[in-house]
Design an enzyme around this catalytic site. Structure first.
Site, PDB file in Angstrom:
ATOM      1  N   HIS A   7      -0.158   7.612  -6.497  1.00 43.95           N
ATOM      2  CA  HIS A   7      -1.006   8.184  -6.316  1.00 43.95           C
ATOM      3  C   HIS A   7      -0.825   9.831  -5.991  1.00 43.95           C
ATOM      4  O   HIS A   7      -1.708  10.657  -6.190  1.00 43.95           O
ATOM      5  CB  HIS A   7      -2.183   7.628  -5.575  1.00 43.95           C
ATOM      6  CG  HIS A   7      -2.801   6.279  -6.362  1.00 43.95           C
ATOM      7  ND1 HIS A   7      -4.019   6.094  -6.606  1.00 43.95           N
ATOM      8  CD2 HIS A   7      -2.084   5.347  -6.583  1.00 43.95           C
ATOM      9  CE1 HIS A   7      -4.170   5.133  -7.304  1.00 43.95           C
ATOM     10  NE2 HIS A   7      -3.154   4.506  -7.422  1.00 43.95           N
ATOM     11  N   ASP A   8       0.333  10.055  -5.096  1.00 49.63           N
ATOM     12  CA  ASP A   8       0.678  11.391  -4.717  1.00 49.63           C
ATOM     13  C   ASP A   8       1.230  11.805  -6.148  1.00 49.63           C
ATOM     14  O   ASP A   8       1.036  13.115  -6.515  1.00 49.63           O
ATOM     15  CB  ASP A   8       1.629  11.362  -3.557  1.00 49.63           C
ATOM     16  CG  ASP A   8       1.757  12.708  -3.010  1.00 49.63           C
ATOM     17  OD1 ASP A   8       0.825  13.423  -3.185  1.00 49.63           O
ATOM     18  OD2 ASP A   8       2.738  13.104  -2.566  1.00 49.63           O
ATOM     19  N   ASP A  41       4.020  15.694  -3.859  1.00 49.89           N
ATOM     20  CA  ASP A  41       4.321  16.744  -2.800  1.00 49.89           C
ATOM     21  C   ASP A  41       3.375  16.439  -1.538  1.00 49.89           C
ATOM     22  O   ASP A  41       3.208  17.424  -0.735  1.00 49.89           O
ATOM     23  CB  ASP A  41       3.511  18.183  -3.473  1.00 49.89           C
ATOM     24  CG  ASP A  41       2.172  17.579  -3.936  1.00 49.89           C
ATOM     25  OD1 ASP A  41       1.453  16.699  -3.797  1.00 49.89           O
ATOM     26  OD2 ASP A  41       1.456  18.659  -4.595  1.00 49.89           O
ATOM     27  N   ASP A  98      -0.902 -11.364  -9.529  1.00 48.80           N
ATOM     28  CA  ASP A  98       0.155 -12.567 -10.003  1.00 48.80           C
ATOM     29  C   ASP A  98       0.169 -13.550  -8.903  1.00 48.80           C
ATOM     30  O   ASP A  98      -0.549 -13.507  -7.956  1.00 48.80           O
ATOM     31  CB  ASP A  98       1.297 -12.084 -10.671  1.00 48.80           C
ATOM     32  CG  ASP A  98       2.353 -11.809  -9.539  1.00 48.80           C
ATOM     33  OD1 ASP A  98       2.204 -11.762  -8.432  1.00 48.80           O
ATOM     34  OD2 ASP A  98       3.643 -11.633 -10.018  1.00 48.80           O
ATOM     35  N   ASP A 147      -7.913  -4.571  -3.001  1.00 47.70           N
ATOM     36  CA  ASP A 147      -8.730  -4.633  -1.872  1.00 47.70           C
ATOM     37  C   ASP A 147     -10.173  -4.003  -2.027  1.00 47.70           C
ATOM     38  O   ASP A 147     -11.048  -4.134  -1.358  1.00 47.70           O
ATOM     39  CB  ASP A 147      -8.346  -3.602  -0.684  1.00 47.70           C
ATOM     40  CG  ASP A 147      -7.194  -4.459  -0.024  1.00 47.70           C
ATOM     41  OD1 ASP A 147      -6.783  -5.813  -0.071  1.00 47.70           O
ATOM     42  OD2 ASP A 147      -6.277  -3.684   0.574  1.00 47.70           O
ATOM     43  N   GLU A 169       0.876  -1.195   0.126  1.00 45.67           N
ATOM     44  CA  GLU A 169      -0.092  -0.067   0.091  1.00 45.67           C
ATOM     45  C   GLU A 169       0.738   1.031  -0.138  1.00 45.67           C
ATOM     46  O   GLU A 169       0.496   2.307  -0.641  1.00 45.67           O
ATOM     47  CB  GLU A 169      -0.911  -0.179   1.075  1.00 45.67           C
ATOM     48  CG  GLU A 169      -2.110  -1.012   1.202  1.00 45.67           C
ATOM     49  CD  GLU A 169      -2.991  -1.104   2.371  1.00 45.67           C
ATOM     50  OE1 GLU A 169      -2.500  -0.658   3.548  1.00 45.67           O
ATOM     51  OE2 GLU A 169      -4.014  -1.758   2.250  1.00 45.67           O
ATOM     52  N   SER A 201       0.166  16.105  -1.381  1.00 48.35           N
ATOM     53  CA  SER A 201      -1.021  16.440  -1.328  1.00 48.35           C
ATOM     54  C   SER A 201      -2.266  15.598  -0.903  1.00 48.35           C
ATOM     55  O   SER A 201      -3.024  15.854  -0.523  1.00 48.35           O
ATOM     56  CB  SER A 201      -1.454  17.325  -2.556  1.00 48.35           C
ATOM     57  OG  SER A 201      -1.574  16.326  -3.665  1.00 48.35           O
TER      58      SER A 201
HETATM   59  C1  HEM Z   1      -1.959   2.490 -15.414  1.00 47.55           C
HETATM   60  C2  HEM Z   1      -1.640   2.722 -14.249  1.00 47.55           C
HETATM   61  C3  HEM Z   1      -2.182   2.194 -13.131  1.00 47.55           C
HETATM   62  C4  HEM Z   1      -3.484   1.753 -12.900  1.00 47.55           C
HETATM   63  C5  HEM Z   1      -4.562   1.834 -13.748  1.00 47.55           C
HETATM   64  C6  HEM Z   1      -3.334   0.960 -11.679  1.00 47.55           C
HETATM   65  C7  HEM Z   1      -4.406   0.423 -11.124  1.00 47.55           C
HETATM   66  C8  HEM Z   1      -4.479  -0.254  -9.656  1.00 47.55           C
HETATM   67  C9  HEM Z   1      -5.607  -0.739  -9.248  1.00 47.55           C
HETATM   68  C10 HEM Z   1      -7.047  -0.579  -9.689  1.00 47.55           C
HETATM   69  C11 HEM Z   1      -5.071  -1.425  -7.919  1.00 47.55           C
HETATM   70  C12 HEM Z   1      -5.892  -2.197  -7.010  1.00 47.55           C
HETATM   71  C13 HEM Z   1      -6.329  -1.396  -5.861  1.00 47.55           C
HETATM   72  C14 HEM Z   1      -7.138  -1.821  -4.771  1.00 47.55           C
HETATM   73  O1  HEM Z   1      -8.337  -2.371  -5.178  1.00 47.55           O
HETATM   74  O2  HEM Z   1      -6.690  -2.133  -3.616  1.00 47.55           O
HETATM   75  C15 HEM Z   1      -3.857  -1.060  -8.111  1.00 47.55           C
HETATM   76  C16 HEM Z   1      -2.896  -1.678  -7.169  1.00 47.55           C
HETATM   77  C17 HEM Z   1      -1.562  -1.243  -6.851  1.00 47.55           C
HETATM   78  N1  HEM Z   1      -0.843  -0.565  -7.589  1.00 47.55           N
HETATM   79 FE1  HEM Z   1      -1.736   0.280  -9.473  1.00 47.55          FE
HETATM   80  N2  HEM Z   1      -2.168   1.138 -11.248  1.00 47.55           N
HETATM   81  C18 HEM Z   1      -1.388   1.727 -11.872  1.00 47.55           C
HETATM   82  C19 HEM Z   1      -0.083   2.311 -11.723  1.00 47.55           C
HETATM   83  C20 HEM Z   1       0.728   1.924 -10.711  1.00 47.55           C
HETATM   84  C21 HEM Z   1       1.922   2.344 -10.462  1.00 47.55           C
HETATM   85  C22 HEM Z   1       2.936   3.453 -11.434  1.00 47.55           C
HETATM   86  C23 HEM Z   1       2.344   2.025  -9.371  1.00 47.55           C
HETATM   87  C24 HEM Z   1       3.754   2.368  -8.370  1.00 47.55           C
HETATM   88  C25 HEM Z   1       4.674   2.835  -9.012  1.00 47.55           C
HETATM   89  C26 HEM Z   1       1.392   1.140  -8.794  1.00 47.55           C
HETATM   90  C27 HEM Z   1       1.410   0.344  -7.511  1.00 47.55           C
HETATM   91  C28 HEM Z   1       0.307  -0.490  -7.161  1.00 47.55           C
HETATM   92  C29 HEM Z   1       0.612  -1.335  -5.985  1.00 47.55           C
HETATM   93  C30 HEM Z   1       1.838  -1.618  -5.031  1.00 47.55           C
HETATM   94  C31 HEM Z   1      -0.796  -2.002  -5.772  1.00 47.55           C
HETATM   95  C32 HEM Z   1      -1.283  -2.900  -4.874  1.00 47.55           C
HETATM   96  C33 HEM Z   1      -1.667  -2.302  -3.460  1.00 47.55           C
HETATM   97  C34 HEM Z   1      -1.910  -3.158  -2.469  1.00 47.55           C
HETATM   98  O3  HEM Z   1      -1.632  -4.442  -2.573  1.00 47.55           O
HETATM   99  O4  HEM Z   1      -2.671  -2.987  -1.469  1.00 47.55           O
HETATM  100  N3  HEM Z   1       0.286   1.119  -9.804  1.00 47.55           N
HETATM  101  N4  HEM Z   1      -3.238  -0.597  -8.958  1.00 47.55           N
END
Ligand code: HEM
Length: 370
Positions: A70-71, A88, A213, A201, A63, A90
């Site tokens: 997201h920041d 920043d 994965d 989540d 997280e 925010s």
């Molecule tokens: C096209 C860009 C991206 C989209 C549409 C996207 C979308 C998402 C979504 C929908 C989730 C699931 C959130 C939830 O339901 O809890 C997620 C999880 C996650 N995303 Fe992305 N993401 C993107 C790019 C990135 C980037 C650039 C990073 C980090 C540099 C990132 C890191 C993560 C991580 C670590 C999780 C897992 C969080 C957890 O296990 O609680 N994502 N992402």
């Protein structure tokens, strides 16, 4: 196609420049630092590891990594600084506004976990978020040691809503959004190595921690392989945010697949780079290192920042297991959109099994079903 890796050179340069500095003793009497301004981050690393992440690549670490994105992505070259000033803080300082954007669903967990540290350490919210993400990643076997530059001023206003890409967005919209924040499509692929250590989540009704994965606690190349496997169309999509998901081959084992990841894996601009990542841990780690270094300073004036990367812990060693087709899948399921030769990979033996929900030996009960 040749993709250059700069992580090795960077490591050498970091060593060389570190050798030129005399270390100063930190006020805590425990640490030393090349720059006194980095002392606070040495202390913060210890607190994050022991009190927030339990030294694990588990939920809280995942997280924290998601929060860095997201920041930072709250920035637009086209719209200008009134719409957001990037990495920043925010999202933490103006949480009530930024969390009105549905794309930020779930990031409140990381904000709630980390925000109390702003009372304990004299640092900005932006520095806290990016440093916590770098420390979190160090717990994931196979991850690179991320760069950390200190000195982000606190945001003075929230980022505009709508700047965070959504999993249901068309791929061209995602590429355009990323470009407007300074990232090419292939840099986005590099950043998406983050989804190797990720679980949802919020997208599936009544289920949390749904992995992207088969190895959500290891920073490896499995996510790049598994997203190229044909989805199981016969299993109904899990109920919840339907447009965010596409069929995946590991649904029975408990995984899900984002529409956005699938579309990026197959888009003509990124398909070959995505495929190049499969079983190529150096490319994945090097690309992620470089793209994260850029992400962590979006909107910031780096000439006014201090390199405190030395405070980021040395990552735990890699598992060094080649990519494999998960049990129950195999090369016959490959759906490729790039003509480059595909690596020859083994298939895990045995029957398909459910993906573990927690790391072995995890002491954080929130991560493990009792
Ligand atoms: C096209 C860009 C991206 C989209 C549409 C996207 C979308 C998402 C979504 C929908 C989730 C699931 C959130 C939830 O339901 O809890 C997620 C999880 C996650 N995303 Fe992305 N993401 C993107 C790019 C990135 C980037 C650039 C990073 C980090 C540099 C990132 C890191 C993560 C991580 C670590 C999780 C897992 C969080 C957890 O296990 O609680 N994502 N992402």
């Amino acid at each position: 196609m040749v993709f250059k890796l700069s992580v090795g050179l960077l490591a050498l340069a970091t060593l060389a420049s570190a050798a030129n500095f005399k270390r100063v003793a930190c006020p805590d009497g425990v640490h030393t630092a090349t720059n006194a301004a980095c002392c606070v981050f040495h202390e913060l690393a210890d607190v994050l590891q022991t009190q927030k992440f339990d030294n694990q690549c588990a939920e809280d670490a995942h997280e924290a990594l998601r929060l860095t994105f997201h920041d930072a992505i709250g920035f637009s070259f086209m719209a200008g600084p009134s719409q957001g000033t990037g990495a920043d803080g925010s999202i933490m300082l103006f949480e009530d506004t930024e969390l009105l954007d549905g794309a930020n669903n779930g990031v409140d967990d990381a904000i709630d976990n980390l925000r109390p540290l702003l009372q304990q350490f004299p640092i900005s919210a932006g520095d806290l978020i990016q440093f916590a993400g770098a420390v979190a990643v160090s717990n994931c076997p196979g991850a690179p040691r991320l760069q950390f530059m200190a000195g982000r001023p606190n945001a003075t206003h929230p980022a505009a809503l709508g700047l965070v890409p959504k999993p249901e967005d068309p791929v061209d919209k995602i590429f355009a959004r990323m470009e407007d924040a300074g990232f090419s499509p292939t840099e986005l692929v590099s950043l998406l190595a983050s989804h190797s250590i990720a679980r949802s989540d919020t997208l599936i009704d009544n289920r949390q921690a749904v992995p992207f994965d088969s190895t959500p606690f290891v920073f490896d190349t499995q996510v790049f392989l598994e997203i190229l496997l044909k989805g199981n169309e016969s299993l109904p999509a899990a109920s919840g945010e339907a447009p965010a998901q596409v069929p995946n081959p590991l649904a029975a084992q408990g995984a899900m697949r984002l529409q956005s990841d699938f579309a990026i894996a197959h888009d003509p601009q990124t398909a070959c780079f995505w495929q190049f990542m499969v079983n190529n841990p150096n490319a994945v780690a090097g690309g992620f290192h470089d793209a994260m270094a850029k992400l962590a300073v979006v909107g910031q004036d780096t000439s006014k920042m201090i390199d405190c990367s030395e405070a980021v812990p040395i990552p735990v060693p890699a598992v060094n297991k080649p990519a494999t087709f998960p049990a129950g899948t195999g090369p016959e399921l490959l759906q490729l959109s790039c003509n480059s030769p595909f690596p020859s990979l083994a298939t895990d033996p045995g029957k398909a099994t459910t993906i573990p929900e927690c790391v072995d030996g995890d002491t954080n009960l929130n991560d493990c079903p009792s």
